[in-house]
Design a protein around this motif. Sequence first.
Motif, PDB file in Angstrom:
ATOM      1  N   VAL A  66     -14.710  20.617   5.788  1.00 30.60           N
ATOM      2  CA  VAL A  66     -13.467  19.867   5.608  1.00 30.60           C
ATOM      3  C   VAL A  66     -13.736  18.362   5.538  1.00 30.60           C
ATOM      4  O   VAL A  66     -13.215  17.657   4.685  1.00 30.60           O
ATOM      5  N   TRP A  99      -6.377  20.847   2.456  1.00 26.30           N
ATOM      6  CA  TRP A  99      -6.803  22.066   3.131  1.00 26.30           C
ATOM      7  C   TRP A  99      -5.610  22.703   3.828  1.00 26.30           C
ATOM      8  O   TRP A  99      -4.737  22.002   4.329  1.00 26.30           O
ATOM      9  N   THR A 106      -8.913  29.320   7.121  1.00 28.31           N
ATOM     10  CA  THR A 106      -9.723  28.252   6.533  1.00 28.31           C
ATOM     11  C   THR A 106     -11.112  28.201   7.178  1.00 28.31           C
ATOM     12  O   THR A 106     -12.118  28.439   6.511  1.00 28.31           O
TER      13      THR A 106
END
Lengths: 126, 341
Positions: free
Chosen positions: A46, A83, A90
């Motif tokens: 991320v 995201w 995730t």
Amino acid sequence: MYNAKYIWPGIILFVVVFTSPFWMNMGLGKYERPAVALPLTEKYCVESREFMAAEHMQLLDYWRDVALREEKREYVATDGTSWTISLQNTCMSCHANKVEFCDKCHNANGVDPYCWDCHVEPRGNN
Amino acid sequence: MLFSLLAVIVLGGIAWLVAPNMPGFFGIILPYAAVLVFLAGFVWRIMNWAKSPVPFRIPTTGGQQRSLDFIKPARLDSPFTKAGTIGRMILEVLLFRSLFRNTKAELKDGPRMVYWSSKWLWIFALIFHYSFLIIFIRHFRLFLGVDVLPFCLEAIDKVDSMLQVGIPRFYMSDALILAGLLFLLCRRLFDYKIRYISLPGDYFPLFLLLGIAGSGVLMRYFMKGDIATVKTFIVNLVSFGPISASGLPPIFFLHLLFISTLLIYFPFSKLMHMGGVFLSPTRNLPNNSRAVHHENPWNPPKKFHTYAAYEDDFRDLMDEAGLPLEITPEEAAARAGAAKE
């Protein structure tokens, strides 16, 4: 020297206790940074690798708060990527094995997070 | 006060600006040297005290000493037996009993002196010392390269962070040690009587410890580095196979330099009360000077001149003067003759 029968045991105890990390580490060889199983497909998390290594716990805490308390499910990273805020969908889509990823580093550094009090821990594909 | 503060700020500046560029010295050589100085200095100070004779039995008494059977003695405050003395020492070392007895004198409404029982110093000293102990033990998780960390380390960590505030979890001891240190500092700053007797040697350790605890708190909660990298460096340092410290964050060098300074400073400062408390003659001697003879160890060997020797010296003169003798000159001559044969 006076009271040698009390002084010597005291000094020996003091030195042994204060040097205990030195002799407890004897014979263990070179300490290597724990190797975590990195995802095979993805190259970028991320945020940057340095940020994730140092600050992942704060990111996860922030994700928990915005997702559960504000019902925001979108996180825009510093590089502009969007995201979905979700540990299950995730994070764990790449980091699919707790034992090989999370635990490696946490156990080595004596960290015991309470993520799995609520979440189902990922066990990989076996 | 300002001098001590300045000294700590300069140390911090060195750590922040210079140390990351000289990782070999500040990361490896200095910590090793500091540990060596600490251990050698500590043992040297203890030996020095152990070699000093205690000429008198000088326990401070805080109660009735042992007397007649029907008078109740204070077994801990004026211990007569070894067991009582050990009990007194244990309470002193673990619970700081003499600070508990602390009083505060104050002038009230004109010339009236009032003595208060003052427990603040005691409670904040306890808070500070025990927080420091817990933090010290907690750090072992970063020193040990073993596969499975000892259970007690985990247990202490869990209890210390059981409030589960924030992530990484907030340690109670972090807040408590800062509270304890700040109280001990404010006591010196705002009580004018204590301020008057405070020296740089009193302020410097307080600022240094505030620097250590503060940089630790910053490193854990606000300016995080990667703990796995830090641990890799530390464990290899502790295993005598140091690896390069370059690349570690400045805040880590700050923490490390403060700790090294503390270790080097420790044996030569008032912080030696850590070892000295065990060697305090006012605490570790039983109050039995009326029952047991306390030999002064530095007394020279005594030279006696007995009456028999005196009589030998002056026998004839004493006999002439008609003084009574234990051995008459005739007897003495007979004995001398017998000895010759």
